[in-house]
Design an enzyme around this catalytic site. Structure first.
Site, short mmCIF file in Angstrom:
data_model
loop_
_atom_site.label_atom_id
_atom_site.label_comp_id
_atom_site.label_asym_id
_atom_site.label_seq_id
_atom_site.Cartn_x
_atom_site.Cartn_y
_atom_site.Cartn_z
N HIS A 220 35.99 45.34 45.36
CA HIS A 220 35.21 45.16 46.58
C HIS A 220 35.41 46.36 47.51
O HIS A 220 34.51 46.74 48.26
CB HIS A 220 35.62 43.90 47.33
CG HIS A 220 35.24 42.63 46.65
ND1 HIS A 220 35.99 42.08 45.64
CD2 HIS A 220 34.18 41.80 46.83
CE1 HIS A 220 35.42 40.97 45.23
NE2 HIS A 220 34.32 40.78 45.93
N ASP A 290 27.91 42.45 38.97
CA ASP A 290 28.62 42.04 40.17
C ASP A 290 27.89 42.72 41.34
O ASP A 290 26.98 43.54 41.16
CB ASP A 290 30.09 42.46 40.09
CG ASP A 290 30.99 41.56 40.94
OD1 ASP A 290 30.47 40.86 41.82
OD2 ASP A 290 32.21 41.57 40.71
#
Length: 368
Positions: A220, A290
């Protein structure tokens, strides 16, 4: 009730349960089905960009969150069961081709439908792994799936099949998101999770291919290199689960592994997605990226390049969570990028058709 309504719309709008065939669908329609996007709002007025994108750009899916990362505020899309059910109904009423509506409801710390919003408590993968009773995993998963189906959510980005290799992994093991360090145990529990979801018509999406469990950092936030920590053991749950024929969808990882691709992380890697996953492991289902706004991608690739490489890699649905960055124009921007890639011959329409057909096959199952 919502699923029955969706199915009726799907059939009446297209005449067949699968939606428009690739030959009869416009390029823009097919491209729209390949996108999944997040948004802010617990209730929607008619001018909201997400409704515009569903109607104008044929957006194929949405992802919901309970917490807004940028504003650091709860209540982004979820405040109660009835509110959530109403929100999803409004979203579905805006489209003639039912949406894939997704959340990350793994259990434990990674659960968007939380007790404070009126939902039942869930248990983590790690708790279930320590208990090591497959029936308990099935029961816990069934409870999650029932909750999701009641409000109209038809895709769960779970189970996690990463191995608990690095106990200090900040994004997997520390958050209790993995069942075990042993591939066979992960496979056993993940399969129970998948089967329980299937009984409720909810698609369970295994993740994060080809394995995030050995990492020492969080994709992330930025670049994650598992070249020296990843081993082929991390592929065992994928291999065994795919052999069952029960996996309908999986999600990629943004991890970089020079043993698999010397240039790009897995999501953008043709050798990893098309070569390894599709070729060697034989997966024919839907591949979700993702979140393409995560730091591992956004800090190293421009949007045009990331979109092109993701398509060339073999990914079917491009996910933009709009939670690490917020761009109300992300759908028209990506649609234009994809349209131009096809117009210039960089991406063939045949490649678009491949993903479109896989997505429509999944939607057939979701709306039954």
């Amino acid at each position: 009730m919502i699923l029955l309504l969706c199915c009726s719309l799907f059939v009446s709008a297209t005449g067949v349960a699968a939606g428009r065939s690739a030959a009869n669908a416009s390029l823009d329609y097919k491209i729209g089905q390949m996108l999944m996007v997040g948004f802010r709002g617990t209730a929607l007025n008619d001018g909201h960009f997400i409704l515009r994108d569903i109607r104008r750009h044929h957006l194929g899916g949405v992802i919901l969150f309970d917490y807004d990362v940028l504003t650091r505020q709860p209540g982004r899309n979820i405040t109660s069961p009835q509110q959530l059910k109403n929100l999803i109904a409004v979203l579905q009423q805006a489209t003639l081709t039912p949406l894939l509506v997704a959340v990350d409801q793994e259990g434990g710390r990674v659960a968007r439908l939380k007790p404070e919003y009126g939902f039942d408590r869930t248990v983590s993968h790690a708790e279930l792994g320590r208990l090591d009773e497959p029936q308990a995993t099935y029961s816990a998963s069934a409870e999650i799936a029932v909750t999701l189906a009641k409000v109209g959510i038809n895709v769960n980005f779970a189970p996690v099949v990463d191995l608990c290799i690095n106990p200090d992994n900040p994004v997997i093991a520390r958050l209790e998101r993995c069942f075990s360090a042993q591939p066979d145990e992960v496979t056993l529990h993940a399969r129970q999770f998948i089967l329980a979801h299937k009984t409720q018509g909810v698609t369970a999406v295994i993740k994060h291919f080809p394995g995030h469990g050995s990492s020492h950092s969080d994709s992330h936030l930025g670049f994650v290199d598992v070249t020296n920590s990843w081993t082929e053991r991390e592929l065992v749950p994928y291999t065994k689960l795919l052999e069952t024929g029960e996996v309908q969808a999986l999600m990629t990882a943004h991890v970089f592994n020079a043993n698999l691709d010397a240039d790009h992380p897995a999501t953008l890697s043709h050798s990893t997605i098309t070569g390894l996953m599709r070729g060697q492991l034989g997966f024919a289902g839907v591949v979700f990226s993702d979140d393409l706004q995560m730091g591992a991608i956004s800090e190293h690739y421009g949007l045009d390049q990331a979109v092109r490489l993701t398509l060339e890699a073999g990914v079917d649905i491009l996910l933009f969570g709009n939670n690490l960055d917020y761009d109300p124009e992300i759908v028209p921007r990506v649609v234009n990028i994809l349209r131009n890639l096809v117009a210039t011959g960089v991406i063939s329409e045949r490649r678009i058709d491949e993903s479109y057909r896989r997505i429509m096959r999944l939607k057939r199952v979701v709306v039954q």
